[in-house]
Design an enzyme around this catalytic site. Structure first.
Site, PDB file in Angstrom:
ATOM      1  N   ASP A   1       0.822  -1.206   0.000  1.00 58.99           N
ATOM      2  CA  ASP A   1       0.000   0.000   0.000  1.00 58.99           C
ATOM      3  C   ASP A   1       0.856   1.255   0.000  1.00 58.99           C
ATOM      4  O   ASP A   1       1.892   1.321   0.668  1.00 58.99           O
ATOM      5  CB  ASP A   1      -0.905   0.023   1.226  1.00 58.99           C
ATOM      6  CG  ASP A   1      -2.372  -0.129   0.864  1.00 58.99           C
ATOM      7  OD1 ASP A   1      -2.800   0.512  -0.106  1.00 58.99           O
ATOM      8  OD2 ASP A   1      -3.080  -0.895   1.538  1.00 58.99           O
TER       9      ASP A   1
ATOM     10  N   ASP B   1      -3.646   4.210  -2.307  1.00 60.06           N
ATOM     11  CA  ASP B   1      -4.835   4.534  -1.543  1.00 60.06           C
ATOM     12  C   ASP B   1      -5.372   5.908  -1.954  1.00 60.06           C
ATOM     13  O   ASP B   1      -4.601   6.850  -2.159  1.00 60.06           O
ATOM     14  CB  ASP B   1      -4.458   4.540  -0.053  1.00 60.06           C
ATOM     15  CG  ASP B   1      -5.643   4.746   0.861  1.00 60.06           C
ATOM     16  OD1 ASP B   1      -6.525   3.877   0.889  1.00 60.06           O
ATOM     17  OD2 ASP B   1      -5.663   5.781   1.562  1.00 60.06           O
TER      18      ASP B   1
ATOM     19  N   GLU C   1      -6.775   3.054  -6.232  1.00 61.77           N
ATOM     20  CA  GLU C   1      -8.127   3.039  -5.672  1.00 61.77           C
ATOM     21  C   GLU C   1      -8.814   4.317  -6.153  1.00 61.77           C
ATOM     22  O   GLU C   1      -8.527   5.408  -5.670  1.00 61.77           O
ATOM     23  CB  GLU C   1      -8.081   3.004  -4.145  1.00 61.77           C
ATOM     24  CG  GLU C   1      -9.464   3.029  -3.508  1.00 61.77           C
ATOM     25  CD  GLU C   1      -9.442   3.378  -2.036  1.00 61.77           C
ATOM     26  OE1 GLU C   1     -10.363   2.944  -1.319  1.00 61.77           O
ATOM     27  OE2 GLU C   1      -8.529   4.102  -1.600  1.00 61.77           O
TER      28      GLU C   1
ATOM     29  N   HIS D   1     -11.171  -4.632   2.382  1.00 60.90           N
ATOM     30  CA  HIS D   1     -11.204  -4.331   3.812  1.00 60.90           C
ATOM     31  C   HIS D   1     -12.123  -3.174   4.169  1.00 60.90           C
ATOM     32  O   HIS D   1     -12.270  -2.850   5.356  1.00 60.90           O
ATOM     33  CB  HIS D   1      -9.787  -4.019   4.299  1.00 60.90           C
ATOM     34  CG  HIS D   1      -9.202  -2.784   3.674  1.00 60.90           C
ATOM     35  ND1 HIS D   1      -8.889  -2.714   2.340  1.00 60.90           N
ATOM     36  CD2 HIS D   1      -8.894  -1.577   4.193  1.00 60.90           C
ATOM     37  CE1 HIS D   1      -8.400  -1.516   2.068  1.00 60.90           C
ATOM     38  NE2 HIS D   1      -8.396  -0.801   3.169  1.00 60.90           N
ATOM     39  N   ASP D   2     -12.762  -2.565   3.176  1.00 66.68           N
ATOM     40  CA  ASP D   2     -13.618  -1.400   3.422  1.00 66.68           C
ATOM     41  C   ASP D   2     -15.104  -1.671   3.202  1.00 66.68           C
ATOM     42  O   ASP D   2     -15.922  -0.778   3.428  1.00 66.68           O
ATOM     43  CB  ASP D   2     -13.202  -0.239   2.507  1.00 66.68           C
ATOM     44  CG  ASP D   2     -11.908   0.429   2.946  1.00 66.68           C
ATOM     45  OD1 ASP D   2     -11.608   0.389   4.152  1.00 66.68           O
ATOM     46  OD2 ASP D   2     -11.205   0.975   2.087  1.00 66.68           O
TER      47      ASP D   2
END
Length: 533
Positions: free
Chosen positions: A110, A214, A278, A339-340
């Site tokens: 990330d 991200d 993302e 994960h969101d």
């Protein structure tokens, strides 16, 4: 052995390994704990690489393991070039990287360029300095509105809910599009991109194969920081900060593309490395801009995540996704969870129905051309966990409430045994409590069951890697009953049929390679998918 895939090699002979790879997202805190503190870590991941090799994934995506006070579980980074002691150290990272490469797996990590932790040395220096100082220019500090500056500089709302501004003791306000502990960087300050370049090279020199960026549509801010247009905002958006479908000045500003061009220039100096962004941008033309030849290699496509279990809706999402990727000349990406968001078993209705539908969508996703992103635990058929309020740690809970938090999809992986923590840790309990009834969902239990969800994923990934029917980047559609669809990969010939109707339906002609549920008298049952050749 992986089948040959022409799409992985350019005319110049560059191997674009990411174009059809299966990435596996490791939520580091929740994968495997090696030191008995109840929190997953880098050595824990290394100890389970054999499982990932058996599963058949090509690459890993590691969530942040950098030094952090953990206000947002590691997405608030105080030092992006150091490993937090909670997860190990640089030697542990190097061991993991070497071991993964020895098994033929790529490792991507990330990158969080929009903000830092409020405990980053830059931000602590900013707070200790005067307004207008060089230290404050690394972030976005502004005077407030009102007679005494008592109101925020504009009406922006945090993506986690609540105001996007926090006031400091001397009266200025700083911007944070996420939690107050995550101040936004000022990308108009040349120190900021220079520092990101140092971070990129630090990890690339260690041998990482790429980055997941991200909030890749963030970073750049519009001149003057004009107010958002909240007239079209729904009530739930005012609570959650989710403004994806209304004009939003906080994200997707044109200046962001210069940042991605800088990142791409660095990556191009390291052949075989890549970046995926993302990108929560609903406008297709604007989304495609991030995928130009001098920007991102891949863009996360969330259309399947946002689409309910309906054949027509799924077909429309797939067609639009392929069209966007095709117009940009890049591979499409596919994911059903991360994960969101709520795990797909829960999104599709929960219980046995949710499991059937999640298994069906796994075959749909894995039938498609492009890069696949799996989220750890989806191959086990895990559902979201309803956690007690006292166990919740997600900062979104502070403003969005328990139902708006993300902890339920982050519960650690059950590996073996009959009771929590199911081999995840030698500690009595994991950092998030694990359900008592997960014994039948452990890796150990499912490896012995040929009909398990894990066995379905293993078989599907093996076929995807080896069978020539998966060759080609084109998809064609043909007639199917109401509530169903059928697509064919070209030129390979794989057919994927999905039934979202309430009754069994005839299958397209061909030999069945794999089905998500047992056939009913040769027919595809409801909530099921099948592969045929």
């Amino acid at each position: 052995m992986r089948r040959a895939a022409d799409s992985r090699t350019t005319a110049a002979g560059e191997v674009q390994w990411w174009r059809d790879s299966v990435f596996y997202q490791v939520y580091v805190r929740s994968f495997a704990d090696s030191d008995g503190d109840g929190v997953g870590d880098l050595d824990g991941i290394r100890s389970r690489l054999g499982y990932l090799e058996l599963l058949g994934v090509d690459a890993l995506w590691l969530t942040p393991f950098y030094r952090s006070p953990m206000a947002d579980n590691g997405y608030d980074i105080s030092d992006p070039r150091a490993v937090d002691p909670l997860f190990g150290d640089l030697a542990a990272f190097d061991r993991l990287l070497e071991a993964a490469h020895a098994r033929g797996m790529k490792v991507t990590i990330d990158l969080v360029p929009n903000h830092t932790s409020d405990q980053h040395e830059w931000f602590t220096a900013a707070l200790a300095s005067l307004p207008g100082s060089p230290e404050r220019e690394r972030y976005i500090f502004r005077e407030g509105l009102g007679i005494t500056g008592e109101h925020p500089p504009n009406n922006w709302v945090s993506a986690f809910g609540g105001p996007a501004w926090t006031r400091v003791p001397d009266g200025q306000w700083y911007l944070h599009l996420f939690a107050p502990e995550q101040p936004d960087l000022n990308w108009g300050n040349p120190e900021v991109p220079a520092d990101l370049e140092r971070t990129l090279r630090f990890w690339l020199d260690r041998g990482v194969d790429g980055f997941r960026i991200d909030v890749a549509h963030g970073m750049a801010k519009p001149p003057g920081l004009p107010d958002m247009d909240l007239r079209a905002a729904a009530a739930d958006a005012l609570i959650s900060g989710d403004y994806r479908d209304i004009p939003d000045r906080r994200f997707d500003n044109d200046g962001v593309h210069e940042i991605h061009q800088m990142i791409r220039k660095v990556l191009d100096e390291y052949p075989g490395t890549m970046a995926v962004g993302e990108i929560w941008v609903s406008d297709e033309e604007r989304f495609a801009r991030y995928l130009r030849p001098d920007e991102l290699h891949l863009g996360f496509n969330f259309r399947l995540v946002l689409t309910h279990f309906d054949a027509d809706a799924m077909r429309a999402s797939i067609e639009r996704s392929l069209a966007i990727a095709g117009s940009a000349g890049v591979a499409a990406t596919w994911t059903l969870s991360n994960h969101d968001v709520w795990r797909q078993v829960s999104r599709y209705g929960g219980g046995e129905q949710g499991v059937r539908r999640a298994r069906a969508m796994a075959l749909v996703e894995l039938a498609l051309p492009g890069a696949i992103y799996l989220y750890n635990g989806e191959e086990l058929g895990l559902a979201n966990v309803d956690l007690p309020a006292e166990a919740l740690v997600d900062p979104r809970v502070r403003t969005a409430g328990p139902d708006g938090g993300r902890d339920g999809c982050r519960v650690p992986i059950p590996w073996e045994g009959k009771e929590p923590p199911f081999g995840f840790s030698t500690a009595d309990r994991a950092w998030l409590p694990m359900p008592d009834d997960w014994a039948e969902l452990t890796v150990e239990a499912q490896l012995e069951d040929a009909d398990s969800t894990l066995s379905l994923y293993r078989h599907a990934l093996e076929l995807r890697h080896q069978h020539p029917a998966f060759d080609g980047d084109e998809v064609e559609w043909y007639g199917a009953p109401a509530g169903c669809f059928a697509l064919r990969r070209k030129p390979g010939g794989l057919v994927c049929a999905l039934n979202t109707s309430a009754a069994p339906v005839d299958l397209p002609p061909g030999e069945v390679l794999l089905s998500s549920s047992p056939l009913v008298e040769g027919k595809l049952p409801p909530d099921a998918a099948a592969w045929l050749i």
